[in-house]
Design an enzyme around this catalytic site. Structure first.
Site, PDB file in Angstrom:
ATOM      1  N   ASP A 269       1.012  -1.416   0.004  1.00 42.35           N
ATOM      2  CA  ASP A 269      -0.458   0.154  -0.401  1.00 42.35           C
ATOM      3  C   ASP A 269       1.187   1.247  -0.207  1.00 42.35           C
ATOM      4  OD1 ASP A 269       1.167  -0.501   2.273  1.00 42.35           O
ATOM      5  OD2 ASP A 269      -0.695   0.855   3.248  1.00 42.35           O
TER       6      ASP A 269
ATOM      7  N   GLU B 237       0.041  -1.435   5.743  1.00 41.69           N
ATOM      8  CA  GLU B 237       1.365  -0.833   6.797  1.00 41.69           C
ATOM      9  C   GLU B 237       0.799   0.982   6.806  1.00 41.69           C
ATOM     10  OE1 GLU B 237       5.258   0.744   8.028  1.00 41.69           O
ATOM     11  OE2 GLU B 237       4.343   1.329   6.045  1.00 41.69           O
TER      12      GLU B 237
HETATM   13 ZN   LIG Z   1       7.174   1.783   4.443  1.00 43.81          ZN
END
Ligand SMILES: [Zn+2]
Length: 428
Positions: A100, A195
């Protein structure tokens, strides 16, 4: 650990560099922005486009010959490459990077700009964004080395965080699969969602993992090696007062919870806040205040690299909260919630995990720069889960902004380090 000599001659030629560059640009163009709002509600992946990227990657890993490729229902892509002949008993390890990109800057229609043999001129992008090497030492270094610099067009982010990491992992393992003379054990890979939303390890499929240690490839400038982060707690404090009409508050013994909360915040050490500290200094950071005369609540972040200091911080919060409450004749309740822990402790138990990485940096001509992270990482979460996981640099710079850029030389160097690391691990 004794120094392990360089194990292999790795052919870093133009074709290799071109391959890394093309792969990175291909990934950068794929929309994969995550959403904190959804992730906080427990939706993993938080956006459907992360699955689009995962499916593309899955196809690529299949065509490259990775084994046991699995895309989980929560969008974690797992795969491995088997050990070379005779190294089946080598300790397996895992490489991780996240798919992401951060939501603060658009990640849609990314249009990477390539500056081959970068000459040090100011890079002028749309929207008046200027990358000036006289103000950015890493960019100045790139010019001195005639590096290839990849930037955005100024309207989006680049997504080097962490598509550079994915590029490095796939390129290193592709190289190993096509150079069977380089010995290595089993290498596992996990590409994860979310993340950036802080939920990257919430649904990590540990059941698929054989490795007892791992490396995230999610750092910045050449040489960075992260094996330490904050211990992080949140303190939730509730002040209890006695409400009363204001006209006869004195007679009725009004106790104002809002005043207690205000006094408490005032009493926090001002020199220990995020805006007054850096490096290894910890802090207190109030992030939310809420309430009425009868009850007021304050949440704050406590951060410290040292475990004992963290205990002192918790004790001080309690002391100050009770003092603030009693000075108004009210009460306070304090609750501390652990958010994540410094991975140093977990890594110190298995020193070879970091030592072999330092060794790999050095034989590849890179001086490790140990940077304590003033935050947490997927690696710190994994370390807590029992899989010690330091972080490797990627060559990405100016994260989370439209002025983001990556250094091709540094991406290639990280790829070389991972190839070297893989074969050094056979000596452990
Ligand atoms: Zn990162």
């Amino acid at each position: 650990m004794d120094i392990i000599e360089k194990q292999n001659v790795i052919e870093i030629d133009d074709a290799f560099r071109e391959n890394v560059k093309e792969r990175f640009i291909r990934y950068a163009k794929i929309y994969s922005t995550s959403s904190s709002e959804n992730a906080d509600k427990g939706i993993i992946p938080s956006t459907p486009q992360q699955f689009d990227f995962a499916r593309e990657l899955k196809k690529e890993l299949e065509s490259l010959g990775f084994k046991n490729i699995q895309l989980t229902e929560n969008c974690y892509l797992y795969a491995n490459i088997p050990a070379t002949l005779g190294f089946e008993k080598t300790k397996p390890f895992c490489l991780l990077a996240h798919m992401d990109t951060v939501e603060e800057v658009s990640g849609l229609n990314v249009n990477p700009q390539v500056f081959k043999n970068y000459d040090g001129k100011i890079i002028d992008l749309k929207g008046g964004i200027k990358l000036d090497p006289s103000k950015i030492p890493a960019l100045c270094q790139a010019a001195e080395e005639s590096d290839t610099v990849i930037t955005t067009d100024g309207t989006t982010l680049l997504g080097g965080d962490d598509k550079a990491g994915i590029t490095i992992i796939v390129s290193a393992l592709e190289y190993l699969m096509s150079h069977k003379d380089i010995p290595h054990g089993k290498i596992e890979v996990i590409f994860s969602p979310d993340e950036e939303t802080g939920h990257g390890m919430d649904k990590v499929p540990l059941n698929l993992l054989e490795s007892k240690f791992a490396y995230t490839v999610d750092g910045g400038h050449l040489g960075e090696l992260e094996s330490e982060c904050f211990n992080a707690f949140r303190s939730d404090i509730t002040f209890k007062g006695i409400a009363s009409h204001t006209n006869n508050a004195r007679a009725n013994g009004m106790v104002n919870a809002i005043s207690m909360a205000g006094a408490f915040i005032q009493s926090l050490p001002r020199g220990e806040s995020p805006e007054t500290t850096d490096g290894r200094l910890g802090f207190y950071c109030p992030l939310k205040i809420n309430g009425s005369m009868e009850e007021a609540s304050v949440s704050l972040f406590l951060r410290d690299f040292d475990k004992d200091n963290m205990e002192k911080r918790k004790a001080l919060v309690e002391q100050l909260a009770f003092a603030a409450a009693s000075s108004f004749g009210g009460n306070a309740e304090v609750k501390h919630v652990q958010q994540y822990l410094n991975m140093k402790e977990g890594l110190d138990k298995v020193p070879y995990v970091k030592e072999v990485l330092i060794n790999a940096y050095k034989v590849c001509g890179v001086e490790p720069v140990m940077t304590p992270i003033r935050g947490g990482t997927d690696g710190s979460r994994l370390t807590e889960m029992g899989i010690p996981t330091p972080n490797i640099f990627t060559g990405a710079h100016n994260y989370h902004s439209a002025s983001e850029w990556v250094s091709l030389k540094q991406m290639v160097k990280a790829t070389e380090i991972i190839i070297e690391l893989s074969s050094m691990i056979t000596k452990l």
